[in-house]
Design a protein around this motif. Structure first.
Motif, mmCIF file in Angstrom:
data_model
loop_
_atom_site.group_PDB
_atom_site.id
_atom_site.type_symbol
_atom_site.label_atom_id
_atom_site.label_comp_id
_atom_site.label_asym_id
_atom_site.label_seq_id
_atom_site.Cartn_x
_atom_site.Cartn_y
_atom_site.Cartn_z
ATOM 1 N N HIS A 62 0.854 -1.265 0.077
ATOM 2 C CA HIS A 62 0.214 -0.062 0.192
ATOM 3 C C HIS A 62 0.925 1.155 -0.174
ATOM 4 N N ASN A 87 0.202 -7.374 -9.411
ATOM 5 C CA ASN A 87 0.088 -6.020 -10.064
ATOM 6 C C ASN A 87 0.337 -4.703 -9.087
ATOM 7 N N ARG A 88 0.273 -4.872 -7.770
ATOM 8 C CA ARG A 88 1.018 -3.855 -7.071
ATOM 9 C C ARG A 88 2.153 -3.895 -6.910
ATOM 10 N N LYS A 91 3.640 -1.586 -9.453
ATOM 11 C CA LYS A 91 3.047 -0.346 -9.487
ATOM 12 C C LYS A 91 3.734 0.506 -8.289
ATOM 13 N N TRP A 92 4.391 -0.500 -7.241
ATOM 14 C CA TRP A 92 5.147 0.345 -6.333
ATOM 15 C C TRP A 92 6.236 -0.318 -6.038
ATOM 16 N N ILE A 206 -3.286 -3.021 4.125
ATOM 17 C CA ILE A 206 -4.084 -2.097 3.274
ATOM 18 C C ILE A 206 -4.929 -1.474 4.126
#
Length: 251
Positions: A62, A87-88, A91-92, A206
């Protein structure tokens, strides 16, 4: 329990795969139906008299809450295990790299968090392999355990994954049901009340309430004499960052 075999752990890394050399694992709690060739395909807790537990955090990273949690763990010199969604991860990546750099373990939690029990083997392996590939590209090493979203993974699927990818399925023995957002004090109380030596504790970084519960949870576990380790550590495996991997041609 037999020494885990040395079959290649095939990861989706282009035309190549990664093969870990698995060490001797500590005795684990597993039902007879969850055993593949006398090896643990499913892990819910570790049988031990030592006061050790594993805090695990699902569904991240998160962008705001995971760094706050990492600060709390760093301040206390503790290690945890993060089951990340693929997919996270892409992204990060900076947060993922920080997780690994600060000594925490990263596990595979699928690419898109589906109900895997409703999918066929090819779709399941695609979800897992894409995530392994993403984690490897950021950290330089693949995950060595898998946790299914919602815990929805049939015994047949767990055996299939262990046979094809040498990944044990890690579930949990303590569930504070923090996804219901009961409040920080309730989350902490449930974790502290349910923890026993060898426990694997489920939580989600999260949710604000879960992260807010962590100072009291972590300090409370310490006050009760518990030591925190990663999933690999409490199973008697080496620290994830110290594992050696060799490349093998995918076949």
């Amino acid at each position: 329990m037999k020494r885990p075999d040395r079959r290649a752990f095939l990861a989706a890394c282009g035309a190549m795969a990664l093969c870990p050399t698995l060490p001797q694992a500590a005795p684990m709690i597993a039902l007879p139906s969850d055993i593949v060739q006398n090896e643990a395909a499913t892990i819910m807790a570790v049988r031990t008299v030592s006061p050790v537990v594993a805090m695990t955090f699902d569904d991240g990273p998160h962008p705001r809450l995971t760094p706050l949690l990492l600060d709390m763990l760093k301040a206390r010199g503790l290690r945890a295990t993060f089951y990340l969604i693929g997919n996270r991860v892409v992204k990060w990546p900076d947060i993922v790299k920080r997780i690994a750099d600060e000594g925490h373990e990263i596990g595979n939690h699928s690419w898109s968090h589906p109900f895997l029990s409703k999918l066929g083997n090819d779709a399941v392996l695609s979800e897992i392999d894409r995530t392994t590939d993403a984690i490897y590209k950021v950290t330089g090493r693949p995950p060595v355990t898998f946790r299914p979203p919602y815990g929805a993974f049939t015994n047949k699927q767990r055996q299939m994954l262990y046979q094809k990818r040498n990944l044990p399925t890690v579930l949990w023995s303590v569930d504070p049901q923090d996804w219901r957002k009961p409040g920080a004090s309730t989350v902490a109380k449930r974790i502290l009340g349910g923890s026993r030596p060898g426990a694997i504790i489920l939580s989600h970084d999260i949710h604000t309430g879960t992260v807010n519960a962590m100072p009291g949870t972590l300090d409370g576990l310490h006050e009760r004499g518990y030591q925190l380790g990663t999933v690999s550590q409490i199973m008697g495996w080496p620290l994830w960052q110290s594992r050696s991997f060799r490349r093998v041609v995918k076949g």
